[in-house]
Design a protein around this motif. Structure first.
Motif, PDB file in Angstrom:
ATOM      1  N   ASP A 401      57.079  63.327  36.501  1.00 34.96           N
ATOM      2  CA  ASP A 401      55.819  63.222  36.147  1.00 34.96           C
ATOM      3  C   ASP A 401      55.165  64.637  36.343  1.00 34.96           C
ATOM      4  O   ASP A 401      55.225  65.423  36.995  1.00 34.96           O
ATOM      5  CB  ASP A 401      55.050  62.632  37.293  1.00 34.96           C
ATOM      6  CG  ASP A 401      55.363  61.027  37.469  1.00 34.96           C
ATOM      7  OD1 ASP A 401      55.132  60.192  36.232  1.00 34.96           O
ATOM      8  OD2 ASP A 401      55.826  60.535  38.492  1.00 34.96           O
ATOM      9  N   THR A 403      51.583  66.612  35.257  1.00 35.19           N
ATOM     10  CA  THR A 403      50.039  66.402  35.362  1.00 35.19           C
ATOM     11  C   THR A 403      49.391  67.674  35.337  1.00 35.19           C
ATOM     12  O   THR A 403      49.704  68.646  36.155  1.00 35.19           O
ATOM     13  CB  THR A 403      49.536  65.453  36.359  1.00 35.19           C
ATOM     14  OG1 THR A 403      50.170  64.310  36.455  1.00 35.19           O
ATOM     15  CG2 THR A 403      48.125  65.548  36.271  1.00 35.19           C
ATOM     16  N   GLY A 404      48.446  68.108  34.400  1.00 39.95           N
ATOM     17  CA  GLY A 404      47.903  69.243  34.147  1.00 39.95           C
ATOM     18  C   GLY A 404      48.746  70.391  33.909  1.00 39.95           C
ATOM     19  O   GLY A 404      48.428  71.451  34.647  1.00 39.95           O
ATOM     20  N   GLY A 405      49.900  70.183  33.320  1.00 38.11           N
ATOM     21  CA  GLY A 405      50.724  71.363  33.301  1.00 38.11           C
ATOM     22  C   GLY A 405      51.840  71.507  34.403  1.00 38.11           C
ATOM     23  O   GLY A 405      52.358  72.516  34.631  1.00 38.11           O
ATOM     24  N   THR A 406      51.557  70.836  35.748  1.00 41.05           N
ATOM     25  CA  THR A 406      52.243  71.014  36.889  1.00 41.05           C
ATOM     26  C   THR A 406      53.060  69.746  36.796  1.00 41.05           C
ATOM     27  O   THR A 406      52.882  68.402  36.877  1.00 41.05           O
ATOM     28  CB  THR A 406      51.509  71.078  37.986  1.00 41.05           C
ATOM     29  OG1 THR A 406      50.492  72.299  37.679  1.00 41.05           O
ATOM     30  CG2 THR A 406      51.994  71.330  39.180  1.00 41.05           C
ATOM     31  N   VAL A 408      54.380  67.239  39.236  1.00 41.21           N
ATOM     32  CA  VAL A 408      53.975  66.638  40.461  1.00 41.21           C
ATOM     33  C   VAL A 408      54.962  65.639  41.308  1.00 41.21           C
ATOM     34  O   VAL A 408      54.862  65.283  42.437  1.00 41.21           O
ATOM     35  CB  VAL A 408      52.856  65.888  40.166  1.00 41.21           C
ATOM     36  CG1 VAL A 408      51.615  66.578  39.960  1.00 41.21           C
ATOM     37  CG2 VAL A 408      52.768  64.574  39.239  1.00 41.21           C
ATOM     38  N   PRO A 435      54.596  74.959  37.612  1.00 41.06           N
ATOM     39  CA  PRO A 435      54.458  74.841  36.264  1.00 41.06           C
ATOM     40  C   PRO A 435      55.339  74.309  35.527  1.00 41.06           C
ATOM     41  O   PRO A 435      56.413  74.686  35.531  1.00 41.06           O
ATOM     42  CB  PRO A 435      53.680  76.136  35.563  1.00 41.06           C
ATOM     43  CG  PRO A 435      53.577  77.086  36.979  1.00 41.06           C
ATOM     44  CD  PRO A 435      54.424  76.453  37.971  1.00 41.06           C
ATOM     45  N   TRP A 436      55.057  73.414  34.433  1.00 46.63           N
ATOM     46  CA  TRP A 436      55.902  72.738  33.673  1.00 46.63           C
ATOM     47  C   TRP A 436      56.260  73.828  32.634  1.00 46.63           C
ATOM     48  O   TRP A 436      55.768  73.866  31.427  1.00 46.63           O
ATOM     49  CB  TRP A 436      55.803  71.366  33.063  1.00 46.63           C
ATOM     50  CG  TRP A 436      56.600  70.990  32.086  1.00 46.63           C
ATOM     51  CD1 TRP A 436      56.402  70.267  30.884  1.00 46.63           C
ATOM     52  CD2 TRP A 436      58.129  70.549  32.262  1.00 46.63           C
ATOM     53  NE1 TRP A 436      57.424  69.621  30.297  1.00 46.63           N
ATOM     54  CE2 TRP A 436      58.737  69.412  31.316  1.00 46.63           C
ATOM     55  CE3 TRP A 436      59.034  70.553  33.337  1.00 46.63           C
ATOM     56  CZ2 TRP A 436      59.895  69.383  31.082  1.00 46.63           C
ATOM     57  CZ3 TRP A 436      60.130  70.033  33.278  1.00 46.63           C
ATOM     58  CH2 TRP A 436      60.708  69.291  32.193  1.00 46.63           C
ATOM     59  N   ARG A 483      54.855  68.459  26.313  1.00 45.58           N
ATOM     60  CA  ARG A 483      54.310  67.445  27.220  1.00 45.58           C
ATOM     61  C   ARG A 483      53.588  68.429  28.194  1.00 45.58           C
ATOM     62  O   ARG A 483      53.766  68.429  29.453  1.00 45.58           O
ATOM     63  CB  ARG A 483      55.309  66.600  28.033  1.00 45.58           C
ATOM     64  CG  ARG A 483      56.332  65.611  26.922  1.00 45.58           C
ATOM     65  CD  ARG A 483      55.254  64.732  26.312  1.00 45.58           C
ATOM     66  NE  ARG A 483      54.847  63.653  26.956  1.00 45.58           N
ATOM     67  CZ  ARG A 483      55.184  62.384  27.194  1.00 45.58           C
ATOM     68  NH1 ARG A 483      56.525  62.520  26.556  1.00 45.58           N
ATOM     69  NH2 ARG A 483      54.926  61.641  28.021  1.00 45.58           N
ATOM     70  N   GLU A 484      52.472  68.962  27.930  1.00 46.26           N
ATOM     71  CA  GLU A 484      51.709  69.821  28.987  1.00 46.26           C
ATOM     72  C   GLU A 484      50.844  69.066  29.757  1.00 46.26           C
ATOM     73  O   GLU A 484      50.868  69.529  30.883  1.00 46.26           O
ATOM     74  CB  GLU A 484      50.660  70.867  28.196  1.00 46.26           C
ATOM     75  CG  GLU A 484      51.450  71.922  27.352  1.00 46.26           C
ATOM     76  CD  GLU A 484      50.771  72.748  26.546  1.00 46.26           C
ATOM     77  OE1 GLU A 484      49.217  72.730  26.940  1.00 46.26           O
ATOM     78  OE2 GLU A 484      51.026  73.790  25.872  1.00 46.26           O
ATOM     79  N   GLU A 485      50.528  67.991  29.370  1.00 49.21           N
ATOM     80  CA  GLU A 485      49.890  67.094  30.380  1.00 49.21           C
ATOM     81  C   GLU A 485      50.298  65.799  30.210  1.00 49.21           C
ATOM     82  O   GLU A 485      50.065  65.139  28.925  1.00 49.21           O
ATOM     83  CB  GLU A 485      48.134  66.977  30.300  1.00 49.21           C
ATOM     84  CG  GLU A 485      47.403  66.290  31.211  1.00 49.21           C
ATOM     85  CD  GLU A 485      46.177  66.921  31.576  1.00 49.21           C
ATOM     86  OE1 GLU A 485      45.465  66.060  32.303  1.00 49.21           O
ATOM     87  OE2 GLU A 485      45.774  68.017  31.231  1.00 49.21           O
ATOM     88  N   PRO A 487      49.876  61.523  31.875  1.00 52.40           N
ATOM     89  CA  PRO A 487      49.251  60.856  32.814  1.00 52.40           C
ATOM     90  C   PRO A 487      50.151  60.334  33.934  1.00 52.40           C
ATOM     91  O   PRO A 487      51.243  60.011  33.448  1.00 52.40           O
ATOM     92  CB  PRO A 487      48.918  59.547  31.901  1.00 52.40           C
ATOM     93  CG  PRO A 487      48.604  59.920  30.389  1.00 52.40           C
ATOM     94  CD  PRO A 487      49.857  61.035  30.404  1.00 52.40           C
TER      95      PRO A 487
END
Length: 488
Positions: A401, A403-406, A408, A435-436, A483-485, A487
């Motif tokens: 997953d 989210t927001g470039g991180t 999670v 960070p991704w 896929r920087e962000e 859901p």
């Protein structure tokens, strides 16, 4: 030697009901057929890899919308115990057509030069006939090197080997097939239900084959006879019988138990019955679990997937099984049933050693449960000597997953790098909360290269396996670099 127990077991072969008299529990369908003079099916490898032994079995349809109650399913006769087909319908290459009235598949293979020495041809005929009658086969005119304009998928032949390398004429024959003609008896048969499984008990020479009618009966048998060998598709046990000469005093078949054949799509989970074959799961899920959809085409061949079950792939405990790495990434649970009731065990806690697990002797795997929602960034990487129909040197399943470039949440399952399938926990920790990015992934890839305890063997060296682990994570990142962000 003890006397055989009288039984009423029988198989319908090419339209004729034939009794199963005096057969040993380990007798394969191939040996039984050849003993009756049906020698079209051949033994090439005796381990389900060459397809020379392919025959057709009438099985329940996998797509309710197709209107076909029955599907002609190609299986490896060298692996299936003939007792497992008690009450069922089998068609061999001899039953499809005759020298004076060839089946359409036989005719196309003949006129297009698809039969070379002929040794493997009957197996190709049966596998291609299953594809010919596949209810969902539709031709839209599109064609590539794996699919014909008539809708034929050449992966239906992925478990068949031509020893004379005559693949182009075989492909030409497959792509030239039309649709079944009106009045085709095999096509008409698909509108009727397949034979229902029936309880079976065959005992010869001190060994027994038993097909219980219910899960409760099967569990009672395991309590009484803890030495029993449980089989479903027999794609693993069949190899032990053929290649290593292993015999069991009691074989218990669980592949048709209704309690093990459900598939539930609930709001918070997907539950897959342990006795569903991989082909049945693939078609019934229809891409709803993208990670598993990546696994299926790389799992052995269509012939094997038509028999192999998801419960069996877990139950054998092999460290190089293809589904466990993906299921570990999906955070799967295993539902174990016993006379005491059911318990749920995380797959990550299931394996305890080489081909060992927490499953007790009186327990059966009833189902595999996948929690929802599914992670959006997934991938399955299988490193093997061949692209298809091979055993993996390394297999990696990913579910992340972002989210927001991180990152999670991360789950990574590994196969082929330890005595058991395992989670790459250290690598997951190296990803989560970071960070991704390529920098994060390169650092985590270095960690992944050190996971497990890979060894040198005839498939790959330990150093190669470690290198492939690290490269695998980099490949996943570049496949999903945009896929920087995502859901949650």
């Amino acid at each position: 030697m003890s006397q055989p127990i009288p039984c009423t077991a029988s198989i319908t072969v090419n339209g004729d009901e034939v009794p199963l008299d005096g057969i040993a529990a380990h007798t394969t369908t191939l040996d039984w057929l050849r003993g009756r003079g049906l020698t079209g099916a051949k033994e090439g490898c005796a381990e389900g890899e060459c397809g020379a032994c392919s025959v057709l079995v009438a099985r329940p349809g996998t797509d309710p919308e197709s209107g076909a109650a029955t599907e002609w399913t190609a299986v490896n006769a060298c692996l299936v115990p003939v007792a497992a087909l008690d009450g069922q319908e089998v068609v061999t290459s001899e039953g499809l057509g005759t020298s004076s009235e060839l089946h359409p598949v036989q005719r196309e293979l003949a006129v297009r030069g698809g039969s070379q020495c002929g040794y493997c041809t009957p197996g190709f005929v049966c596998s291609l006939a299953a594809e010919f009658y596949r209810p969902t086969r539709t031709g839209d005119g599109a064609c590539d090197h794996e699919h014909g304009p008539n809708g034929v998928d050449l992966h239906a032949l992925s478990g068949n080997l031509c020893r004379c390398t005559g693949y182009r004429p075989i492909r030409d024959a497959a792509f030239a097939l039309g649709s079944p003609e009106p009045g085709d008896a095999f096509a008409a048969r698909q509108a009727e239900a397949p034979p229902a499984p029936r309880p079976t008990r065959i005992a010869v020479g001190g060994a027994e084959f038993v097909r219980p009618e219910t899960l409760a009966e099967a569990l009672d048998l395991l309590v009484e006879r803890p030495e029993a060998q449980v089989v479903a598709g027999s794609t693993d046990w069949g190899v032990e019988v053929n290649i290593r000469g292993v015999r069991a005093p009691l074989v218990v078949a669980v592949d048709r138990l209704p309690e093990l054949r459900g598939l539930t799509l609930a709001e918070d989970h997907v539950e897959i019955g342990a006795a569903l074959t991989l082909t049945e799961i693939e078609r019934r899920l229809d891409g709803r679990v993208p990670l598993l959809a990546e696994v299926f085409p790389q799992f052995a061949s269509r012939l094997i997937r038509n028999s192999a079950t998801i419960g069996g792939n877990i139950g054998t405990g092999s460290p190089i099984g293809d589904t466990p790495p993906a299921l570990l990434a999906l955070d799967a649970d295993v539902v174990l049933a016993s006379p005491r009731g059911e318990r749920v065990v995380a797959l990550a806690d299931y394996f305890t050693g080489y081909r060992q697990s927490v499953r007790a002797d009186d327990e059966l795997i009833r189902a595999v449960r996948l929690p929802l929602p599914l992670a959006p960034v997934t991938g399955f990487h299988k490193i093997a000597k061949r692209r298809f129909d091979d055993i993996s040197s390394v297999a990696v399943g990913y579910a992340l997953d972002v989210t927001g470039g991180t990152v999670v949440r991360a789950r990574i399952g590994l196969g082929g790098v330890a005595a058991t399938p395992l989670r790459a926990v250290a690598t997951e920790d190296a990803l989560v909360g970071r960070p991704w990015s390529e920098d994060t992934v390169r650092r985590a890839a270095a960690v992944l290269a050190g996971e497990g305890t890979p060894m040198d063997d005839h498939r790959a060296s330990a150093a190669y396996r470690s290198a492939m682990l690290g490269q695998s994570l980099l490949r996943l990142f570049h496949d999903h670099a945009d896929r920087e962000e995502v859901p949650a």
